[in-house]
Design a protein around this motif. Structure first.
Motif, PDB file in Angstrom:
ATOM      1  N   VAL A 657       3.276  10.219  64.347  1.00 45.67           N
ATOM      2  CA  VAL A 657       3.341  11.292  63.360  1.00 45.67           C
ATOM      3  C   VAL A 657       3.547  10.685  61.981  1.00 45.67           C
ATOM      4  CG1 VAL A 657       4.637  13.312  62.568  1.00 45.67           C
ATOM      5  CG2 VAL A 657       4.267  12.937  65.024  1.00 45.67           C
ATOM      6  N   ASP A 658       2.690  11.069  61.024  1.00 45.81           N
ATOM      7  CA  ASP A 658       2.796  10.632  59.632  1.00 45.81           C
ATOM      8  C   ASP A 658       2.751   9.115  59.479  1.00 45.81           C
ATOM      9  OD1 ASP A 658       2.921  13.238  58.754  1.00 45.81           O
ATOM     10  OD2 ASP A 658       5.121  13.295  58.788  1.00 45.81           O
ATOM     11  N   ARG A 659       2.050   8.463  60.366  1.00 42.63           N
ATOM     12  CA  ARG A 659       1.855   7.019  60.204  1.00 42.63           C
ATOM     13  C   ARG A 659       0.828   6.749  59.113  1.00 42.63           C
ATOM     14  NH1 ARG A 659       0.563   4.355  66.061  1.00 42.63           N
ATOM     15  NH2 ARG A 659       2.483   4.944  67.144  1.00 42.63           N
ATOM     16  N   PRO A 660       0.872   5.559  58.491  1.00 43.90           N
ATOM     17  CA  PRO A 660      -0.253   5.146  57.659  1.00 43.90           C
ATOM     18  C   PRO A 660      -1.533   5.154  58.492  1.00 43.90           C
ATOM     19  CG  PRO A 660       1.607   3.685  57.348  1.00 43.90           C
ATOM     20  CD  PRO A 660       1.955   4.579  58.496  1.00 43.90           C
ATOM     21  N   ALA A 661      -2.623   5.517  57.880  1.00 45.29           N
ATOM     22  CA  ALA A 661      -3.874   5.671  58.630  1.00 45.29           C
ATOM     23  C   ALA A 661      -4.271   4.395  59.354  1.00 45.29           C
ATOM     24  CB  ALA A 661      -4.986   6.115  57.681  1.00 45.29           C
ATOM     25  N   ALA A 662      -3.962   3.241  58.765  1.00 47.82           N
ATOM     26  CA  ALA A 662      -4.352   1.963  59.380  1.00 47.82           C
ATOM     27  C   ALA A 662      -3.682   1.753  60.727  1.00 47.82           C
ATOM     28  CB  ALA A 662      -4.014   0.807  58.437  1.00 47.82           C
ATOM     29  N   ALA A 663      -2.537   2.394  60.939  1.00 48.59           N
ATOM     30  CA  ALA A 663      -1.806   2.224  62.189  1.00 48.59           C
ATOM     31  C   ALA A 663      -1.918   3.428  63.114  1.00 48.59           C
ATOM     32  CB  ALA A 663      -0.327   1.953  61.892  1.00 48.59           C
ATOM     33  N   ALA A 664      -2.612   4.458  62.680  1.00 40.01           N
ATOM     34  CA  ALA A 664      -2.699   5.686  63.478  1.00 40.01           C
ATOM     35  C   ALA A 664      -3.382   5.403  64.812  1.00 40.01           C
ATOM     36  CB  ALA A 664      -3.473   6.749  62.707  1.00 40.01           C
ATOM     37  N   GLY A 665      -2.756   5.865  65.890  1.00 37.43           N
ATOM     38  CA  GLY A 665      -3.336   5.720  67.218  1.00 37.43           C
ATOM     39  C   GLY A 665      -3.263   4.333  67.805  1.00 37.43           C
ATOM     40  N   ASP A 666      -2.686   3.389  67.088  1.00 41.63           N
ATOM     41  CA  ASP A 666      -2.675   2.001  67.552  1.00 41.63           C
ATOM     42  C   ASP A 666      -1.499   1.780  68.502  1.00 41.63           C
ATOM     43  OD1 ASP A 666      -3.651  -0.780  67.402  1.00 41.63           O
ATOM     44  OD2 ASP A 666      -1.668  -1.145  66.555  1.00 41.63           O
ATOM     45  N   GLN A 667      -1.796   1.380  69.743  1.00 41.85           N
ATOM     46  CA  GLN A 667      -0.750   1.238  70.744  1.00 41.85           C
ATOM     47  C   GLN A 667       0.170   0.056  70.451  1.00 41.85           C
ATOM     48  OE1 GLN A 667      -3.448   1.264  74.195  1.00 41.85           O
ATOM     49  NE2 GLN A 667      -2.328   3.054  74.966  1.00 41.85           N
ATOM     50  N   ASP A 668      -0.372  -1.020  69.920  1.00 42.15           N
ATOM     51  CA  ASP A 668       0.469  -2.165  69.608  1.00 42.15           C
ATOM     52  C   ASP A 668       1.469  -1.824  68.518  1.00 42.15           C
ATOM     53  OD1 ASP A 668      -0.687  -3.824  71.516  1.00 42.15           O
ATOM     54  OD2 ASP A 668      -2.253  -4.484  70.141  1.00 42.15           O
ATOM     55  N   PHE A 669       1.046  -1.036  67.542  1.00 40.42           N
ATOM     56  CA  PHE A 669       1.987  -0.600  66.514  1.00 40.42           C
ATOM     57  C   PHE A 669       3.050   0.309  67.127  1.00 40.42           C
ATOM     58  CE2 PHE A 669       3.540   2.062  63.064  1.00 40.42           C
ATOM     59  CZ  PHE A 669       3.807   1.115  62.080  1.00 40.42           C
ATOM     60  N   SER A 670       2.634   1.169  68.026  1.00 44.10           N
ATOM     61  CA  SER A 670       3.604   2.024  68.715  1.00 44.10           C
ATOM     62  C   SER A 670       4.684   1.188  69.382  1.00 44.10           C
ATOM     63  CB  SER A 670       2.908   2.899  69.764  1.00 44.10           C
ATOM     64  OG  SER A 670       2.006   3.798  69.170  1.00 44.10           O
ATOM     65  N   TRP A 671       4.254   0.105  70.045  1.00 43.31           N
ATOM     66  CA  TRP A 671       5.225  -0.735  70.738  1.00 43.31           C
ATOM     67  C   TRP A 671       6.129  -1.476  69.756  1.00 43.31           C
ATOM     68  CZ3 TRP A 671       7.040  -0.008  75.179  1.00 43.31           C
ATOM     69  CH2 TRP A 671       6.265   0.479  76.247  1.00 43.31           C
ATOM     70  N   ALA A 672       5.597  -1.860  68.604  1.00 41.41           N
ATOM     71  CA  ALA A 672       6.449  -2.501  67.604  1.00 41.41           C
ATOM     72  C   ALA A 672       7.565  -1.551  67.170  1.00 41.41           C
ATOM     73  CB  ALA A 672       5.614  -2.933  66.392  1.00 41.41           C
ATOM     74  N   VAL A 673       7.232  -0.277  67.032  1.00 41.68           N
ATOM     75  CA  VAL A 673       8.239   0.714  66.648  1.00 41.68           C
ATOM     76  C   VAL A 673       9.237   0.933  67.783  1.00 41.68           C
ATOM     77  CG1 VAL A 673       8.617   3.089  65.926  1.00 41.68           C
ATOM     78  CG2 VAL A 673       6.641   1.830  65.064  1.00 41.68           C
ATOM     79  N   VAL A 674       8.727   1.042  69.007  1.00 46.45           N
ATOM     80  CA  VAL A 674       9.615   1.238  70.148  1.00 46.45           C
ATOM     81  C   VAL A 674      10.577   0.049  70.289  1.00 46.45           C
ATOM     82  CG1 VAL A 674       9.705   1.381  72.674  1.00 46.45           C
ATOM     83  CG2 VAL A 674       8.048   2.750  71.393  1.00 46.45           C
ATOM     84  N   ALA A 675      10.049  -1.164  70.108  1.00 43.93           N
ATOM     85  CA  ALA A 675      10.914  -2.346  70.189  1.00 43.93           C
ATOM     86  C   ALA A 675      12.015  -2.296  69.138  1.00 43.93           C
ATOM     87  CB  ALA A 675      10.085  -3.613  70.031  1.00 43.93           C
ATOM     88  N   ARG A 676      11.653  -1.845  67.931  1.00 45.89           N
ATOM     89  CA  ARG A 676      12.660  -1.732  66.873  1.00 45.89           C
ATOM     90  C   ARG A 676      13.705  -0.666  67.230  1.00 45.89           C
ATOM     91  NH1 ARG A 676      15.635  -4.324  63.259  1.00 45.89           N
ATOM     92  NH2 ARG A 676      16.111  -3.078  61.401  1.00 45.89           N
ATOM     93  N   GLN A 677      13.264   0.455  67.734  1.00 49.96           N
ATOM     94  CA  GLN A 677      14.211   1.485  68.162  1.00 49.96           C
ATOM     95  C   GLN A 677      15.147   0.950  69.252  1.00 49.96           C
ATOM     96  OE1 GLN A 677      11.031   4.382  69.156  1.00 49.96           O
ATOM     97  NE2 GLN A 677      12.217   5.861  67.939  1.00 49.96           N
ATOM     98  N   ALA A 678      14.574   0.184  70.168  1.00 49.55           N
ATOM     99  CA  ALA A 678      15.387  -0.376  71.252  1.00 49.55           C
ATOM    100  C   ALA A 678      16.430  -1.336  70.702  1.00 49.55           C
ATOM    101  CB  ALA A 678      14.491  -1.070  72.271  1.00 49.55           C
ATOM    102  N   GLU A 679      16.026  -2.221  69.800  1.00 46.49           N
ATOM    103  CA  GLU A 679      16.963  -3.178  69.205  1.00 46.49           C
ATOM    104  C   GLU A 679      18.142  -2.470  68.554  1.00 46.49           C
ATOM    105  OE1 GLU A 679      14.783  -5.408  66.343  1.00 46.49           O
ATOM    106  OE2 GLU A 679      13.384  -6.253  67.814  1.00 46.49           O
ATOM    107  N   LEU A 680      17.856  -1.368  67.864  1.00 44.64           N
ATOM    108  CA  LEU A 680      18.892  -0.652  67.129  1.00 44.64           C
ATOM    109  C   LEU A 680      19.715   0.283  68.012  1.00 44.64           C
ATOM    110  CD1 LEU A 680      16.802   0.254  63.947  1.00 44.64           C
ATOM    111  CD2 LEU A 680      18.520  -1.551  64.158  1.00 44.64           C
TER     112      LEU A 680
END
Length: 845
Positions: A657-680
């Protein structure tokens, strides 16, 4: 029996001459083992003598030498002893081998996306005997005939062109003479794209689940491949000698790629499954050019023994960047070399484990990898770049051509190569060799200026060798006099002494910035005077020359790395200048390096949240200033995702939701965010499981493991620890993914005490790692899993104890030494630049 000794290899090479290998592999026996049958022809110079074959088998069915049986029970310590040799000999060995999961030997991987199996061979360095019995040393070459039986829906390829002769039956064309460590077989339901160039059949292969991505990216891969072929044909004057040229992008690969003649294997991360940047395309192009350079230097002419392994890699490293810069669209390749490869190498060369480029003892095969690092690649390539500047490029290339021509299909040494360059240039390289190749450490270079009323009266280039260094290393370089982004003067220097007068600068106005090594041509740490240092942010913003900006960043990063510059100053420079950096190589690599090495490492923990906020703000400002669909936006979004603590933003981005267009729908970017959420600690295990259910690919599987390991809970850490050090069978990639996540987030969440309790256990458990993941993966594991963010002297002491322990392999000890050096530098920086208000217990141990 340990690794093959050099003395044993020399004795064996003096005794026998190989004439042929005939290898038959049966890959249709299930997922655990495969059949291996080899017949080797060889001559013996001393009839009646004895020698041995190298073999690592699950079971040996039969061995015959010249028609006489050898009892398989006599095979011991990976060796088949053969006595009473005749002038002409034939030995046949039939055995059962085990597939491996450590990226070596015959590796078998399962793609979780569709359950399909894939096999590839990695015979380097001493893994060949786990595929077939052989004389496993680089200077015993022979032609190979290979036949393979495989499941009917598989395709098979290898060094020679493959022909399907019957359902599930494949025969490969006879090869020119090969060293054992180049022999490979790739088999499985690979997807393929084909082409042809200059009479050379080309193939690109990838697992079936990446077929769509390969079809989309094939044109770029083929273009770089063709451009590299044309460049090397012009440069070397020797036609590509290996027939067809296949490139297999394979799963769970240990290295970047391997230069098997005619059948290069590369990690399949290079076939991008989603959004990617120009820097990632450049890196792939560089890897393609690197492996192709080996087709001549390394494959056509192979080192005599493993102590010259550095020269193979240094030459390919140098040639890859040269080729990519001059023959492809990625003209910024030398900028990329400076910011990524040289920065890596400088860190190693400044560490206590530094070593000369050449001359490192390799008494056995395994020890050759002990000093196989950023010095072997980046510094060695820089030395060759200096050599070309020192003797002149025409003479350098003439020497390369002579070396390749004189030693084709044979073996040679460093002395042979340098002798060819000497013959072509007419210059003695004895002193140059001693200074560049047989001494260690990084020289420091600076400009000593005497001025009056703003005018330079006298200027000298000062070269300071490393402490304990012999000195006298010649440097070919350029010095820039820069003000307001304008280069007022550039001085070319060939320095053979510690002080060289710069007559061109005398009488000129003092510029704002005097920048040694402005074109990044040599290997040295540039020291900036205080006036120049005060101007770097302004000049980074104003300069239009990417090499100048690279040289400035190199000076800043080196200054922080050596404790001369406050790491916060680098973070502030990043915040001010990075959002406007137009060259992707600089932008992308800097963002990754600064966010990884500065907050919670070089920057004290108490100041690290503010440092991360500076980086996040830089990412947000860049996002606001670039086209949201561009790769620059993807780089900026990745930086924000990696540094943000904003739970609402991360939650939205994780849901696309509200991602920059370059990252929209990208699964690897999704995982980068999930990893960050997990770390925190912003999500729970169930959230990771939901993300995993939406991505059943191999990449998704590995990201799931990393994210689960990063969760800051006792349950998650117990699970991850059992996976890493218990009896669970993991592939090398699975182990690395969990290792990467384990200590992530230390200092940013409430689990610091929990994680701290695992530090001592980590060092105690290290002897298990090579046994579980293999020697090559073990070093990466240690570098990945090391508790870098626990910046305490107690951790440094524990690392030193582990380094001294004979229970750890040489490779593990080397990785620990590199990690310890990073930790020691963080301790120095935190002690030196912490204010009283920002003192944190982790700086006091």
């Amino acid at each position: 029996m340990g690794s093959l000794l050099r003395t044993e290899a020399e004795a064996r090479a003096d005794l026998i001459d190989l004439t042929s290998y005939d290898v038959a592999l049966d890959l249709d026996q299930g997922a655990e083992t495969f059949g291996s049958e080899v017949t080797i022809g060889f001559d013996c110079r001393e009839p009646g003598a004895s020698t041995f074959l190298d073999l690592e088998a699950v079971s040996v069915i039969s061995i015959t030498l010249n028609g006489e049986d050898i009892d398989p029970a006599t095979v011991a310590d990976r060796r088949v002893t053969m006595a009473g040799l005749a002038p002409h000999n034939t030995v046949r060995v039939v055995s059962v081998m085990r597939y491996r999961q450590d990226g070596e030997g015959l590796h078998r991987a399962v793609d979780p996306a569709d359950g399909r199996h894939y096999v590839y061979g990695m015979s380097f360095l001493d893994a060949g005997p786990s595929i077939f019995a052989c004389f496993d040393q680089p200077d015993l070459k022979a032609p190979y005939d290979v036949r393979v039986r495989a499941p009917h829906d598989w395709i098979v390829a290898g060094n020679g062109a493959a022909e399907r002769t019957a359902p599930g039956e494949w025969t490969l064309a006879t090869t020119p003479p090969l060293s054992t460590y180049f022999v490979t077989i790739c088999a499985g339901p690979y997807a393929v794209e084909t082409d042809e160039h200059d009479g050379i059949p080309l193939g690109i292969y990838v697992r079936a689940s990446l077929a769509k991505q390969l079809a989309e990216q094939r044109d770029d891969i083929f273009e770089v491949t063709k451009q590299s072929f044309d460049y090397y044909h012009r440069l070397f004057g020797i036609r590509y000698p290996w027939g067809k040229y296949d490139q297999f992008f394979v799963p769970e690969f240990n290295a970047g790629a391997m230069e098997n003649p005619g059948c290069v294997t590369l990690r399949d991360d290079y076939v991008f499954r989603g959004a990617h940047t120009r820097t990632e395309l450049l890196t792939r192009a560089n890897t393609i050019a690197h492996e192709m350079a080996h087709m001549w230097f390394g494959d056509l002419v192979t080192m005599q023994w493993w102590d010259d392994l550095w020269l193979n890699e240094s030459f390919a490293e140098y040639m890859a960047h040269r080729t990519t810069a001059e023959a492809t669209q990625y003209t910024e390749a030398w900028v990329d070399f400076g910011i990524s490869r040289k920065t890596w190498g400088y860190g190693v060369d400044r560490s206590p484990s530094t070593h000369p480029i050449a001359g490192a003892s390799a008494p056995d095969a395994e020890s050759a990898l002990t000093n196989f690092d950023g010095i072997s690649y980046a510094k060695g390539a820089s030395a060759l770049r200096q050599l070309a500047a020192y003797v002149g490029d025409d003479a350098f290339i003439a020497g390369v051509r002579k070396h390749l021509t004189d030693n084709s299909f044979g073996n040679a040494t460093m002395s042979d190569f340098l002798g060819a360059v000497e013959a072509a240039s007419g210059r003695s390289l004895t002193e140059w060799t001693e200074a560049w190749l047989r001494s260690s450490g990084v020289d420091e270079i600076s400009v000593d200026v005497h001025e009056r009323d703003g005018v330079i009266e006298r200027a000298e280039l000062v070269v300071t060798p490393p402490e304990g260094g012999a000195g006298g290393r010649p440097h070919v370089l350029e010095i820039g006099a820069i003000s307001d982004g304008h280069e007022e003067r550039r001085v070319s220097v060939q320095s053979d002494t510690t002080r060289t007068t710069l007559t061109e600068l005398a009488g000129a106005p003092r510029p704002k910035l005097l920048l040694p090594n402005v074109s990044d041509l040599t290997w040295a740490t540039s020291l900036l005077d205080e006036r120049s240092l005060d101007s770097v942010v302004e000049e980074l913003a104003a300069s239009e020359d990417p090499l100048t900006r690279l040289a400035i960043w190199s000076a800043l990063l080196s200054g922080a790395d050596t404790g001369r510059i406050d790491p916060i100053r680098v973070v502030e420079a990043f915040g001010a200048a990075w959002p406007q950096e137009p060259v992707p190589s600089l932008s992308d690599t800097l963002s990754g390096r600064v966010r990884t090495l500065y907050p919670y490492r070089l920057v004290p923990h108490a100041d690290s949240a503010d440092a991360s906020a500076v980086l996040q703000d830089a990412g947000r400002r860049r996002l606001a200033s670039v086209d949201g669909t561009s790769p620059s936006a993807l780089t900026a979004a990745r930086l924000v995702a990696a540094t943000s603590t904003d739970a609402n933003l991360l939650s939205q981005w994780a849901s696309d939701v509200d991602r920059p267009a370059a990252a929209a729908g990208d699964q690897d970017f999704s995982w980068a965010v999930v990893a960050r959420q997990a770390e925190l600690g912003q999500i729970a295990s169930a959230d990771v499981d939901r993300a995993a259910a939406a991505d059943e690919s191999l990449s998704g599987h590995l990201a799931t493991l990393r994210s689960r390991a990063a969760l800051p809970t006792e349950e998650a850490k117990t699970w991850a620890w059992d996976q890493l050090f218990g009896t669970v069978d993991l592939s090398n990639y699975e182990g690395l993914a969990i290792a990467q996540g384990f200590f992530a987030g230390y200092g940013e969440n409430a689990a610091a005490e929990l994680l701290r309790s695992y530090v001592d256990q980590f060092f105690a458990a290290l002897p298990i790692v090579p046994k579980k993941f293999g020697d090559m993966a073990a070093e990466k594991f240690v570098l990945m899993a090391f508790p870098h963010r626990v910046v305490e002297r107690a951790v440094a002491d524990a690392a030193r104890t582990a380094i001294d322990s004979s229970d750890n392999t040489a490779g593990v000890r080397r990785a620990l030494a590199d990690s310890l050096d990073r930790l020691d530098r963080a301790l120095v920086a935190q002690d030196r630049y912490s204010t009283a208000a920002s003192k944190h217990p982790t700086t006091e141990g």
